[in-house]
Design a protein around this motif. Structure first.
Motif, short mmCIF file in Angstrom:
data_model
loop_
_atom_site.label_atom_id
_atom_site.label_comp_id
_atom_site.label_asym_id
_atom_site.label_seq_id
_atom_site.Cartn_x
_atom_site.Cartn_y
_atom_site.Cartn_z
N LEU A 1 -0.23 8.99 5.06
CA LEU A 1 0.10 7.81 4.17
C LEU A 1 0.32 6.53 5.10
O LEU A 1 -0.35 5.52 4.97
CB LEU A 1 1.27 7.93 3.35
CG LEU A 1 1.71 6.85 2.54
CD1 LEU A 1 0.51 6.17 1.42
CD2 LEU A 1 2.99 7.11 1.66
N ALA A 2 1.13 6.93 6.02
CA ALA A 2 1.35 5.77 7.15
C ALA A 2 0.44 5.31 7.74
O ALA A 2 0.06 3.92 8.05
CB ALA A 2 2.44 5.89 7.99
N ALA B 1 0.90 -1.32 -0.05
CA ALA B 1 0.01 -0.05 -0.05
C ALA B 1 0.78 1.20 0.18
O ALA B 1 0.57 2.33 -0.63
CB ALA B 1 -0.81 0.11 1.17
N VAL B 2 1.99 1.37 0.73
CA VAL B 2 2.97 2.53 0.83
C VAL B 2 3.27 2.78 -0.49
O VAL B 2 3.42 3.94 -0.82
CB VAL B 2 3.93 2.16 1.96
CG1 VAL B 2 4.97 3.18 1.84
CG2 VAL B 2 3.42 2.34 3.31
N MET B 3 3.78 1.77 -1.23
CA MET B 3 4.27 2.01 -2.52
C MET B 3 3.20 2.24 -3.68
O MET B 3 3.53 2.28 -4.99
CB MET B 3 5.11 0.85 -3.05
CG MET B 3 6.42 0.77 -2.01
SD MET B 3 7.31 2.09 -1.63
CE MET B 3 8.08 2.35 -3.05
N ASN B 4 1.92 2.34 -3.42
CA ASN B 4 0.85 2.59 -4.51
C ASN B 4 0.57 3.93 -4.69
O ASN B 4 0.21 4.59 -3.75
CB ASN B 4 -0.19 1.57 -3.97
CG ASN B 4 -1.37 1.65 -4.98
OD1 ASN B 4 -1.85 2.56 -5.49
ND2 ASN B 4 -1.71 0.23 -5.35
N GLY B 5 0.70 4.33 -5.73
CA GLY B 5 0.53 5.82 -6.22
C GLY B 5 -0.97 6.20 -5.90
O GLY B 5 -1.29 7.40 -5.45
N ALA B 6 -1.88 5.39 -6.26
CA ALA B 6 -3.37 5.72 -5.94
C ALA B 6 -3.67 5.87 -4.48
O ALA B 6 -4.21 6.79 -3.95
CB ALA B 6 -4.31 4.41 -6.26
#
Length: 384
Positions: free
Chosen positions: A331-332, A222-227
């Motif tokens: 984000l986190a 999830a952390v690396m997902n741009g959306a």
């Protein structure tokens, strides 16, 4: 029962037995036994040698009220040849609608202290002070003919009024000389917090290790997902807090349902319904604290990973504006909350026992089964 004098200096010796439930009370009792001789030497103004004995016994597994526990403690005292016996239990006892803090039988020199009624914070300090006051009033006084008798002074408060919402009450029980109970409101809140502490929320974190590992893998994606970047940085703090609370509630609900931790009243009586409600509330709070600790740990890892891997310029280009630390925090927060629901639910646990111990009813049934096994083994040994 006699206090045994030392042959050289005629120093009376008093043997005190601490009869405790397994697990947390036993750990507290062992620490207490190390401190008591020095504390009693300062608190009791007489030349006495104190000898402490700690015995673990699931005594309360098949007993449901303080009078039965006091009677069983008295029998244990006689078998072990102790001078004074104190039972420390993590069983939440009540008299009417009030939580029971302590019962004392001064004549037979036995007492009972319910640890949850002492509260969830400063428990070791409160327990030390309570037991010292209790023993000070139950100490044996050697008379001229060598016999012993209970101290004839007025029995002081087991728990000082200024430090706990408690008071003495009259009782119709013949073997109870002193009863200390909590107040209906503050005392019951203190009892609930004490039950949560006895459940040990911190034990859940290692038990959830595999579940949290699955959640961590999910949050890494999830952390690396741009959306996810775009969604997280556009959500307000209040909504993120609600999402986190929902994720904790979902995990707690799944644990209760999957592990069958919800207690049902033994009967339709108001007392049994209130007992079941108290047990269930303590379970919910215990699991919530344990899951919340895991969520916080997951959030810290996600925050550190996002700061390390995601360049500010890349994140700013994705969301279309300049970014700050608050955006990484959002984000986190979203990634960790979503991963608890999406990755941890249904995962295996490192220790099912630790999860079950978060519920009073489950723990009591385990002790009852243990006591029954020990009884059968003893009967088998005698018949053999």
């Amino acid at each position: 029962m006699r206090a045994t004098p030392d042959a050289d200096n005629e120093q009376p010796r008093v043997v005190v037995g601490l009869l405790v439930d397994p697990d947390a009370p036993a750990e507290l009792a062992e620490d207490l036994a190390e401190d008591l001789p020095e504390l009693l030497a300062e608190a009791v103004n007489r030349d006495i040698e104190w000898s402490l004995r700690v015995v673990r016994d699931p005594l309360t597994a098949t007993l449901h009220n303080s009078v039965e526990i006091l009677s069983a403690t008295r029998e244990h005292k006689r078998r072990e040849n102790w001078d004074i016996a104190v039972c420390l239990t993590d069983l939440p006892l009540r008299t009417g609608r009030r939580p029971l803090v302590a019962d004392v039988d001064a004549e037979d020199r036995v007492a009972l202290v319910s640890l949850p009624a002492l509260g969830g914070i400063f428990l070791r300090r409160r327990l030390r002070r309570s037991v010292v006051r209790l023993l000070k009033n139950l100490v044996l006084t050697t008379t001229g003919d060598g016999s012993t008798r209970p101290d004839q002074g007025t029995i002081g408060p087991i728990v000082p009024e200024r430090t706990a919402p408690v008071k003495r009450v009259a009782t119709d029980e013949e073997i109870v000389d002193l009863r200390i109970v909590g107040s209906p409101a503050r005392g019951r809140l203190r009892l609930l917090l004490g039950m949560v502490r006895a459940n040990g929320p911190w034990r859940l974190v290692p038990a959830l290790a595999k579940a949290l590992a699955a959640a961590l893998a999910t949050s890494a994606v999830a952390v690396m997902n741009g959306a996810v970047w775009s969604v997280a940085t556009g959500i307000g703090a209040e909504r993120l807090a609600l999402i986190s609370l929902f994720s904790v509630a979902a995990m707690v609900t799944w644990l209760i349902v999957h592990r069958r931790l919800w207690e049902r009243p033994d009967s339709p009586s108001p007392q049994d319904r209130e007992k079941a409600a108290l047990y269930n509330l303590s379970t919910v709070l215990t699991l919530s604290l344990g899951v919340l600790c895991g969520l916080v740990g997951l959030y810290v890892v996600d925050f550190a990973v996002s700061l390390f891997l995601i360049e500010g310029g890349v994140l700013a280009k994705q969301v279309g504006r300049s970014v700050a630390l608050g955006d990484y925090a959002r984000l986190a927060s979203l990634a960790s909350a979503a991963s608890i629901v999406g990755g941890a639910l249904g995962s295996e646990f490192e220790s099912d026992e630790a999860v079950r111990r978060a519920a009073y009813g489950k723990r009591e049934r385990q002790r009852r089964e243990q006591a029954e096994r020990e009884r059968r083994e003893a009967d088998t040994a005698q018949s053999g």
